[in-house]
Design an enzyme around this catalytic site. Structure first.
Site, short mmCIF file in Angstrom:
data_model
loop_
_atom_site.label_atom_id
_atom_site.label_comp_id
_atom_site.label_asym_id
_atom_site.label_seq_id
_atom_site.Cartn_x
_atom_site.Cartn_y
_atom_site.Cartn_z
N HIS A 143 -2.57 11.37 3.90
CA HIS A 143 -3.55 11.79 4.91
C HIS A 143 -4.95 11.76 4.31
O HIS A 143 -5.12 11.65 3.10
CB HIS A 143 -3.25 13.23 5.35
CG HIS A 143 -3.49 14.25 4.27
ND1 HIS A 143 -2.67 14.37 3.17
CD2 HIS A 143 -4.49 15.16 4.10
CE1 HIS A 143 -3.13 15.32 2.37
NE2 HIS A 143 -4.23 15.82 2.91
N ASP A 156 -8.46 14.33 4.63
CA ASP A 156 -8.63 15.72 5.04
C ASP A 156 -9.36 15.87 6.37
O ASP A 156 -10.41 15.25 6.59
CB ASP A 156 -9.34 16.52 3.94
CG ASP A 156 -8.41 16.71 2.74
OD1 ASP A 156 -7.18 16.79 2.96
OD2 ASP A 156 -8.91 16.75 1.61
N HIS A 179 -4.68 10.49 0.60
CA HIS A 179 -4.04 11.05 -0.59
C HIS A 179 -2.73 11.74 -0.23
O HIS A 179 -2.46 12.05 0.93
CB HIS A 179 -4.98 11.99 -1.33
CG HIS A 179 -5.43 13.17 -0.51
ND1 HIS A 179 -6.35 13.07 0.50
CD2 HIS A 179 -5.06 14.46 -0.54
CE1 HIS A 179 -6.54 14.25 1.05
NE2 HIS A 179 -5.77 15.13 0.44
N ARG A 210 -9.80 24.24 -3.37
CA ARG A 210 -10.37 23.05 -2.71
C ARG A 210 -11.57 23.41 -1.85
O ARG A 210 -11.54 24.38 -1.10
CB ARG A 210 -9.30 22.40 -1.82
CG ARG A 210 -9.72 21.02 -1.32
CD ARG A 210 -8.66 20.41 -0.42
NE ARG A 210 -8.88 20.78 0.97
CZ ARG A 210 -8.08 20.42 1.98
NH1 ARG A 210 -7.01 19.70 1.75
NH2 ARG A 210 -8.37 20.78 3.21
C1 SIN Z 1 -4.50 18.18 -0.57
O1 SIN Z 1 -3.83 17.44 0.17
O2 SIN Z 1 -5.66 18.46 -0.33
C2 SIN Z 1 -3.85 18.76 -1.80
C3 SIN Z 1 -3.44 17.73 -2.79
C4 SIN Z 1 -2.72 18.35 -3.95
O3 SIN Z 1 -2.51 19.56 -3.99
O4 SIN Z 1 -2.33 17.59 -4.85
#
Ligand code: SIN
Length: 298
Positions: free
Chosen positions: A104, A106, A273, A289
């Site tokens: 996905h 974000d 990602h 994050r």
């Molecule tokens: C995310 O998808 O923002 C998290 C990625 C992760 O925790 O590796």
């Protein structure tokens, strides 16, 4: 002067020679921003950041967002989303335990999807000396450029629907299946109708032009795309499957092996990602994050 070392074929670079806990002069910041847009994913090792310092650094790129999942925000800094498998003394999850199960970008389901995400590693699980919980990134710009001309023409004016409701249902089903196989137990907070209503489905282009680099990229993802707009379900599923397989070909991917103190940033208009869940308690993973608001995909 910063040093930028490319790591992947199409994306990913390490930036060294900078301490992000300190205020940055405009020239250093401009070098970092350039390296970021050139490499789509960049990381800095050995950073010692307080939440306020992470917020201050990422704010240099624009307005910070607050995630719809209120229960996973850091109380003193609601711009920080906690991503973690750790439970507090009452047995409650301290953050989102299941972020990034599917490929996905974000907040792609928002009218103005995130431009940049920054993930700061506080604790990383390690087994037999090997870090676990890698994150993989796929370049949607390199993938678009490598498409056959015929496919580029076919998708040029198509739209797809990004839906947070679709994602929640898909993710919950995956959680139940994982649990039935004897895997991780995930505490999922039900969102109120009001929270869900704040993220309505949106129709957005399949090919988007990057707001800064002007490169074209694929803007469909398996987590949030419910379907191709105006297309019969079978055809939509087939085309999306083809595009997902293409984007995630090994040559478009950079996989990050985390170390505590890494601050890694990715460009949501240029990459997708996916997290790797190859660890469980008592091995702990704690990440903070921040996300910077972007512009509508066009
Ligand atoms: C995310 O998808 O923002 C998290 C990625 C992760 O925790 O590796």
């Amino acid at each position: 002067m910063i040093t930028v070392t490319r790591k992947g074929k199409h994306l990913g670079a390490e930036i060294s020679g900078v301490d992000l806990s300190q205020p940055l002069d405009d020239e250093t910041f401009a070098q970092i921003a350039k390296a970021f847009f050139d490499n789509e994913v960049v990381y800095f090792r050995n950073q010692k950041l307080t939440p306020a310092q992470q917020v201050a650094f990422t704010k240099r790129f624009g307005v910070l967002e607050q995630h719809v999942r209120k229960e996973s925000r850091l109380a003193e800094h609601p711009e920080i989303l906690i991503i973690s498998n750790v439970l507090d003394e009452k047995g409650n999850a301290i953050g989102s335990q299941d972020a990034g199960r599917f490929w996905h970008s974000d907040l792609s389901y928002k009218k103005e999807p995130s431009m940049l995400s920054a993930l700061y590693a506080l604790e990383i699980p390690v087994k037999d000396g090997k870090p676990l919980g890698d994150t993989s990134f796929a370049s949607t710009t390199a993938a678009y450029e490598a498409l056959p001309e015929e496919m580029k023409k076919r998708i040029a004016n198509l739209k797809n629907v990004h839906s947070y409701r679709y994602y929640r249902a898909k993710n919950m089903q995956a959680q139940q299946e994982e649990q039935a196989r004897g895997g991780r137990v995930i505490q999922e907070h039900m969102l109120t109708e009001e929270q869900l209503a704040s993220v309505p489905d949106i129709e957005t282009p399949v090919v988007r032009t990057h707001p800064v680099t002007k490169r074209k990229g694929l803007f469909v993802n398996e987590a949030h795309t419910s379907h191709m707009a105006g297309m019969a379900p079978e055809e939509s599923e087939k085309l999306l499957g083809e595009l997902y397989r293409h984007v995630t070909r090994p040559e478009f991917i950079y996989t990050h092996h985390w170390q505590p103190g890494d601050l890694l940033m990715w460009d949501n208009a240029a990459v997708q990602h996916k997290a790797t869940f190859d660890y469980d308690l008592p091995l702990r993973r704690v990440m903070y994050r921040t996300t910077v608001r972007g512009t509508a995909a066009v």
